[in-house]
Design a protein around this motif. Structure first.
Motif, PDB file in Angstrom:
ATOM      1  N   GLU A  44       0.832  -1.211   0.000  1.00 40.46           N
ATOM      2  CA  GLU A  44       0.000   0.000   0.000  1.00 40.46           C
ATOM      3  C   GLU A  44       0.864   1.259   0.000  1.00 40.46           C
ATOM      4  OE1 GLU A  44      -2.413  -0.691   3.461  1.00 40.46           O
ATOM      5  OE2 GLU A  44      -3.887  -1.859   2.332  1.00 40.46           O
ATOM      6  N   LYS A  45       1.935   1.238   0.777  1.00 42.19           N
ATOM      7  CA  LYS A  45       2.838   2.394   0.822  1.00 42.19           C
ATOM      8  C   LYS A  45       3.512   2.593  -0.545  1.00 42.19           C
ATOM      9  CE  LYS A  45       5.378   3.497   4.545  1.00 42.19           C
ATOM     10  NZ  LYS A  45       6.494   3.450   5.527  1.00 42.19           N
ATOM     11  N   ALA A  46       3.935   1.510  -1.162  1.00 43.03           N
ATOM     12  CA  ALA A  46       4.568   1.597  -2.486  1.00 43.03           C
ATOM     13  C   ALA A  46       3.598   2.179  -3.508  1.00 43.03           C
ATOM     14  CB  ALA A  46       5.048   0.220  -2.934  1.00 43.03           C
ATOM     15  N   GLN A  47       2.332   1.779  -3.430  1.00 41.25           N
ATOM     16  CA  GLN A  47       1.330   2.314  -4.353  1.00 41.25           C
ATOM     17  C   GLN A  47       1.122   3.815  -4.130  1.00 41.25           C
ATOM     18  OE1 GLN A  47      -1.831  -0.435  -3.388  1.00 41.25           O
ATOM     19  NE2 GLN A  47      -1.389  -1.689  -5.182  1.00 41.25           N
ATOM     20  N   ARG A  48       1.184   4.261  -2.904  1.00 46.94           N
ATOM     21  CA  ARG A  48       1.073   5.680  -2.586  1.00 46.94           C
ATOM     22  C   ARG A  48       2.301   6.431  -3.130  1.00 46.94           C
ATOM     23  NH1 ARG A  48       0.514   5.016   2.695  1.00 46.94           N
ATOM     24  NH2 ARG A  48       2.441   6.033   3.286  1.00 46.94           N
ATOM     25  N   TYR A  49       3.488   5.870  -2.879  1.00 47.79           N
ATOM     26  CA  TYR A  49       4.732   6.503  -3.328  1.00 47.79           C
ATOM     27  C   TYR A  49       4.821   6.619  -4.846  1.00 47.79           C
ATOM     28  CZ  TYR A  49       6.913   6.130   1.332  1.00 47.79           C
ATOM     29  OH  TYR A  49       7.230   6.261   2.653  1.00 47.79           O
ATOM     30  N   GLU A  50       4.250   5.690  -5.554  1.00 44.67           N
ATOM     31  CA  GLU A  50       4.355   5.716  -7.013  1.00 44.67           C
ATOM     32  C   GLU A  50       3.731   6.986  -7.594  1.00 44.67           C
ATOM     33  OE1 GLU A  50       2.116   3.072 -10.156  1.00 44.67           O
ATOM     34  OE2 GLU A  50       1.352   2.552  -8.169  1.00 44.67           O
ATOM     35  N   HIS A  51       2.821   7.603  -6.884  1.00 42.22           N
ATOM     36  CA  HIS A  51       2.177   8.838  -7.325  1.00 42.22           C
ATOM     37  C   HIS A  51       2.860  10.078  -6.761  1.00 42.22           C
ATOM     38  CE1 HIS A  51      -0.973   6.515  -9.163  1.00 42.22           C
ATOM     39  NE2 HIS A  51      -1.059   5.799  -8.052  1.00 42.22           N
ATOM     40  N   GLU A  52       4.000   9.894  -6.118  1.00 38.54           N
ATOM     41  CA  GLU A  52       4.757  10.995  -5.532  1.00 38.54           C
ATOM     42  C   GLU A  52       6.221  10.921  -5.984  1.00 38.54           C
ATOM     43  OE1 GLU A  52       4.162  10.636  -1.303  1.00 38.54           O
ATOM     44  OE2 GLU A  52       1.994  10.743  -1.500  1.00 38.54           O
ATOM     45  N   PRO A  53       6.465  11.036  -7.305  1.00 37.76           N
ATOM     46  CA  PRO A  53       7.834  10.883  -7.811  1.00 37.76           C
ATOM     47  C   PRO A  53       8.802  11.928  -7.260  1.00 37.76           C
ATOM     48  CG  PRO A  53       6.414  11.750  -9.521  1.00 37.76           C
ATOM     49  CD  PRO A  53       5.540  11.374  -8.356  1.00 37.76           C
ATOM     50  N   GLU A  54       8.275  13.051  -6.754  1.00 38.51           N
ATOM     51  CA  GLU A  54       9.151  14.088  -6.199  1.00 38.51           C
ATOM     52  C   GLU A  54       9.874  13.611  -4.940  1.00 38.51           C
ATOM     53  OE1 GLU A  54       5.118  14.435  -4.401  1.00 38.51           O
ATOM     54  OE2 GLU A  54       5.812  14.283  -6.462  1.00 38.51           O
ATOM     55  N   ARG A  55       9.473  12.482  -4.376  1.00 36.03           N
ATOM     56  CA  ARG A  55      10.172  11.913  -3.216  1.00 36.03           C
ATOM     57  C   ARG A  55      11.546  11.353  -3.603  1.00 36.03           C
ATOM     58  NH1 ARG A  55       7.627  10.263   1.484  1.00 36.03           N
ATOM     59  NH2 ARG A  55       5.418  10.788   1.628  1.00 36.03           N
ATOM     60  N   PRO A  79      10.441  14.889 -12.616  1.00 30.10           N
ATOM     61  CA  PRO A  79      10.166  15.096 -11.188  1.00 30.10           C
ATOM     62  C   PRO A  79      11.242  14.532 -10.262  1.00 30.10           C
ATOM     63  CG  PRO A  79       8.271  14.091 -12.290  1.00 30.10           C
ATOM     64  CD  PRO A  79       9.419  14.094 -13.256  1.00 30.10           C
ATOM     65  N   MET A  80      12.070  13.632 -10.804  1.00 29.25           N
ATOM     66  CA  MET A  80      13.082  12.972  -9.982  1.00 29.25           C
ATOM     67  C   MET A  80      14.497  13.485 -10.231  1.00 29.25           C
ATOM     68  SD  MET A  80      11.600   9.116 -10.195  1.00 29.25           S
ATOM     69  CE  MET A  80      10.925   9.236 -11.845  1.00 29.25           C
ATOM     70  N   LEU A  81      14.638  14.477 -11.108  1.00 31.96           N
ATOM     71  CA  LEU A  81      15.962  15.007 -11.438  1.00 31.96           C
ATOM     72  C   LEU A  81      16.178  16.358 -10.772  1.00 31.96           C
ATOM     73  CD1 LEU A  81      16.065  14.292 -15.274  1.00 31.96           C
ATOM     74  CD2 LEU A  81      17.205  12.988 -13.465  1.00 31.96           C
ATOM     75  N   SER A  82      17.432  16.649 -10.503  1.00 31.34           N
ATOM     76  CA  SER A  82      17.770  17.979  -9.996  1.00 31.34           C
ATOM     77  C   SER A  82      17.506  18.987 -11.110  1.00 31.34           C
ATOM     78  CB  SER A  82      19.249  18.038  -9.598  1.00 31.34           C
ATOM     79  OG  SER A  82      20.060  17.946 -10.760  1.00 31.34           O
ATOM     80  N   ILE A  83      17.403  20.249 -10.746  1.00 31.99           N
ATOM     81  CA  ILE A  83      17.190  21.317 -11.748  1.00 31.99           C
ATOM     82  C   ILE A  83      18.300  21.260 -12.796  1.00 31.99           C
ATOM     83  CG2 ILE A  83      17.132  23.824 -12.086  1.00 31.99           C
ATOM     84  CD1 ILE A  83      14.827  23.435 -10.438  1.00 31.99           C
ATOM     85  N   GLU A  84      19.536  21.064 -12.359  1.00 34.24           N
ATOM     86  CA  GLU A  84      20.673  21.019 -13.290  1.00 34.24           C
ATOM     87  C   GLU A  84      20.529  19.867 -14.280  1.00 34.24           C
ATOM     88  OE1 GLU A  84      21.666  23.050  -9.593  1.00 34.24           O
ATOM     89  OE2 GLU A  84      21.062  20.987  -9.889  1.00 34.24           O
ATOM     90  N   SER A  85      20.095  18.711 -13.809  1.00 36.30           N
ATOM     91  CA  SER A  85      19.944  17.544 -14.681  1.00 36.30           C
ATOM     92  C   SER A  85      18.786  17.700 -15.651  1.00 36.30           C
ATOM     93  CB  SER A  85      19.712  16.282 -13.855  1.00 36.30           C
ATOM     94  OG  SER A  85      20.829  15.987 -13.065  1.00 36.30           O
TER      95      SER A  85
END
Length: 94
Positions: free
Chosen positions: A10-21, A72-78
């Motif tokens: 359930e936690k993994a399913q929640r995290y999948e919608h929060e790529p900014e983590r 959503p998972m990359l730094s601004i520079e990347s």
């Protein structure tokens, strides 16, 4: 199924919608292009690709596609390292 595993799923399913983590610092990927498989890397916010276009221009469709996919998972520079990259603002519509 063990009850603690259900909670993890359930936690993994929640995290999948929060790529900014997630923040990707380095990456190795194979990209199936139209003519070949290209090897891409991201190290210290710097992209590299084995395609001939990247060699001449320092960016290519493969690196730009990964920048868009992973934004959503990359730094601004990347996200903006490639001179032809689309800024994140345009990707998010903000």
């Amino acid at each position: 199924m063990h009850s603690s595993m259900i909670g993890k799923i359930e936690k993994a399913q929640r995290y999948e919608h929060e790529p900014e983590r997630v923040t990707i610092g380095s990456l190795h990927a194979d990209f199936k292009g139209e003519h070949d498989v290209y090897h891409l890397t991201l190290t210290d916010n710097h992209w590299s690709c084995t395609c001939s276009f990247y060699t001449g221009y320092g960016t290519c469709s493969h690196t730009m596609a990964l920048q868009r996919i992973l934004a959503p998972m990359l730094s601004i520079e990347s996200r903006t390292e490639s001179p032809l990259a689309v800024p994140t603002v345009a990707l998010n519509g903000s």
